[in-house]
Structure formats: C-alpha cells, structure tokens
Design a protein around this motif. Sequence first.
Motif, PDB file in Angstrom:
ATOM      1  N   UNK A  56       0.672  -1.251   0.018  1.00 31.61           N
ATOM      2  CA  UNK A  56       0.171   0.143  -0.025  1.00 31.61           C
ATOM      3  C   UNK A  56       1.022   1.374  -0.056  1.00 31.61           C
ATOM      4  N   UNK A  57       2.005   1.237   0.659  1.00 39.82           N
ATOM      5  CA  UNK A  57       2.827   2.420   0.924  1.00 39.82           C
ATOM      6  C   UNK A  57       3.469   2.552  -0.530  1.00 39.82           C
ATOM      7  N   UNK A  58       3.990   1.532  -1.024  1.00 37.84           N
ATOM      8  CA  UNK A  58       4.455   1.533  -2.381  1.00 37.84           C
ATOM      9  C   UNK A  58       3.382   2.202  -3.382  1.00 37.84           C
ATOM     10  N   UNK A  59       2.462   1.985  -3.483  1.00 38.40           N
ATOM     11  CA  UNK A  59       1.275   2.427  -4.254  1.00 38.40           C
ATOM     12  C   UNK A  59       1.054   4.156  -4.074  1.00 38.40           C
ATOM     13  N   UNK A  60       1.063   4.389  -2.720  1.00 43.13           N
ATOM     14  CA  UNK A  60       1.052   5.822  -2.497  1.00 43.13           C
ATOM     15  C   UNK A  60       2.444   6.281  -2.837  1.00 43.13           C
ATOM     16  N   UNK A  61       3.256   5.931  -2.765  1.00 37.83           N
ATOM     17  CA  UNK A  61       4.559   6.720  -3.472  1.00 37.83           C
ATOM     18  C   UNK A  61       4.400   7.042  -4.825  1.00 37.83           C
ATOM     19  N   UNK A  62       3.887   5.927  -5.511  1.00 33.49           N
ATOM     20  CA  UNK A  62       3.667   6.171  -7.153  1.00 33.49           C
ATOM     21  C   UNK A  62       2.579   7.410  -7.167  1.00 33.49           C
ATOM     22  N   UNK A  63       1.598   7.276  -6.474  1.00 36.17           N
ATOM     23  CA  UNK A  63       0.597   8.297  -6.493  1.00 36.17           C
ATOM     24  C   UNK A  63       1.117   9.749  -6.315  1.00 36.17           C
ATOM     25  N   UNK A  64       1.994   9.835  -5.312  1.00 36.52           N
ATOM     26  CA  UNK A  64       3.007  10.821  -5.049  1.00 36.52           C
ATOM     27  C   UNK A  64       3.907  11.389  -6.137  1.00 36.52           C
ATOM     28  N   UNK A  65       4.042  10.586  -7.228  1.00 35.65           N
ATOM     29  CA  UNK A  65       5.394  10.790  -8.161  1.00 35.65           C
ATOM     30  C   UNK A  65       5.280  12.203  -8.649  1.00 35.65           C
ATOM     31  N   UNK A 112      -2.069   0.672  -4.664  1.00 37.94           N
ATOM     32  CA  UNK A 112      -2.482   0.728  -3.317  1.00 37.94           C
ATOM     33  C   UNK A 112      -3.817  -0.128  -2.815  1.00 37.94           C
ATOM     34  N   UNK A 113      -4.661  -0.186  -3.754  1.00 34.46           N
ATOM     35  CA  UNK A 113      -5.896  -0.938  -3.594  1.00 34.46           C
ATOM     36  C   UNK A 113      -5.480  -2.375  -3.458  1.00 34.46           C
ATOM     37  N   UNK A 114      -4.489  -2.934  -4.390  1.00 37.76           N
ATOM     38  CA  UNK A 114      -4.198  -4.424  -4.079  1.00 37.76           C
ATOM     39  C   UNK A 114      -3.577  -4.477  -2.765  1.00 37.76           C
ATOM     40  N   UNK A 115      -2.461  -3.573  -2.613  1.00 40.26           N
ATOM     41  CA  UNK A 115      -2.199  -3.665  -1.159  1.00 40.26           C
ATOM     42  C   UNK A 115      -2.847  -3.780   0.091  1.00 40.26           C
ATOM     43  N   UNK A 116      -3.909  -2.767   0.020  1.00 40.18           N
ATOM     44  CA  UNK A 116      -4.901  -2.546   0.918  1.00 40.18           C
ATOM     45  C   UNK A 116      -5.851  -3.794   1.209  1.00 40.18           C
ATOM     46  N   UNK A 117      -6.151  -4.432  -0.136  1.00 39.20           N
ATOM     47  CA  UNK A 117      -6.869  -5.590   0.052  1.00 39.20           C
ATOM     48  C   UNK A 117      -5.925  -6.802   0.738  1.00 39.20           C
ATOM     49  N   UNK A 118      -4.761  -7.010   0.267  1.00 37.09           N
ATOM     50  CA  UNK A 118      -3.934  -8.006   0.957  1.00 37.09           C
ATOM     51  C   UNK A 118      -3.683  -7.617   2.361  1.00 37.09           C
TER      52      UNK A 118
END
Length: 131
Positions: A56-65, A112-118
């Motif tokens: 989830x954090x990895x996805x949020x990093x990319x959202x903040x790209x 982030x969605x995948x990470x949150x579901x996991x």
Amino acid sequence: MGISHHDVHVLDRFIKPFGSSVFVLILATTSALIGIYLSQRGCDWTWFSRFGSVITVAGLLLVSSPVFDQGVYLSHASAFGFASRDEHGKSRITDETSRKTGNKVLIGIAVSICGTLIWGFGDLIGKLGIC
C-alpha cells in the motif's frame, strides 16, 4: 539552462527514485513475495497481510510521483502554465510529461488498492488450509 538552486530541495536527490514506476513495482512485488514466502514457511498468513501494508505504501509513493519526479519545490510548477491548442484547434492543457505522470498515478492507485486488500484480507488465506 539549469534549475536555480532556490528551486532544489535538499532531499530531492533522495526522493526521486520513489517516483519511478519500475522501482515502486519491484518494491511492491518483492514485498508480496517475501510475505508469501514467510507465510508459507511458518504456516502463518498474517505475514502476507502485514506485507500488504508495505505494498500500500509503495502504491502511495507512486501516487505521489509528481513530488518525486520534479522535486519538492517544482512539483506543481506546471500548474501555472498556459494552455495550448492541439492539431484540431481545441484547448490542450497537458503535455507529454503530465500525461506520463497521470499514468503513474493511476498505476499507484491500483497498487495501493491491491496492497490494502492484501493488508486487510491476506491472512484469510490461512483459513483455506493452504500451507
């Protein structure tokens, strides 16, 4: 022509890699694989769930790209630009760079969605009897 030293934040050189789709996808995939390995090895799927938070954090990093790509101070500088016209005479506000950034943000949201579901449900795999 270079960038003024006033536009460069002291941490820019350390945060720019986090704006890379490849870097973030490798981080997310590696986290998932480590979580699966530890869960399978210890027959405890809460490890997979825990590593979901890293994804989830990895996805949020990319959202903040945009912050990571341009630098802290320059991340929103393009918002002050002017529209141009496309080949059909219609207003065009974005350029190739902003469209690429938009695509990375979209990938980041998906990660982030995948990470949150996991993170929320990954431990339930253990309930399936998979060990």
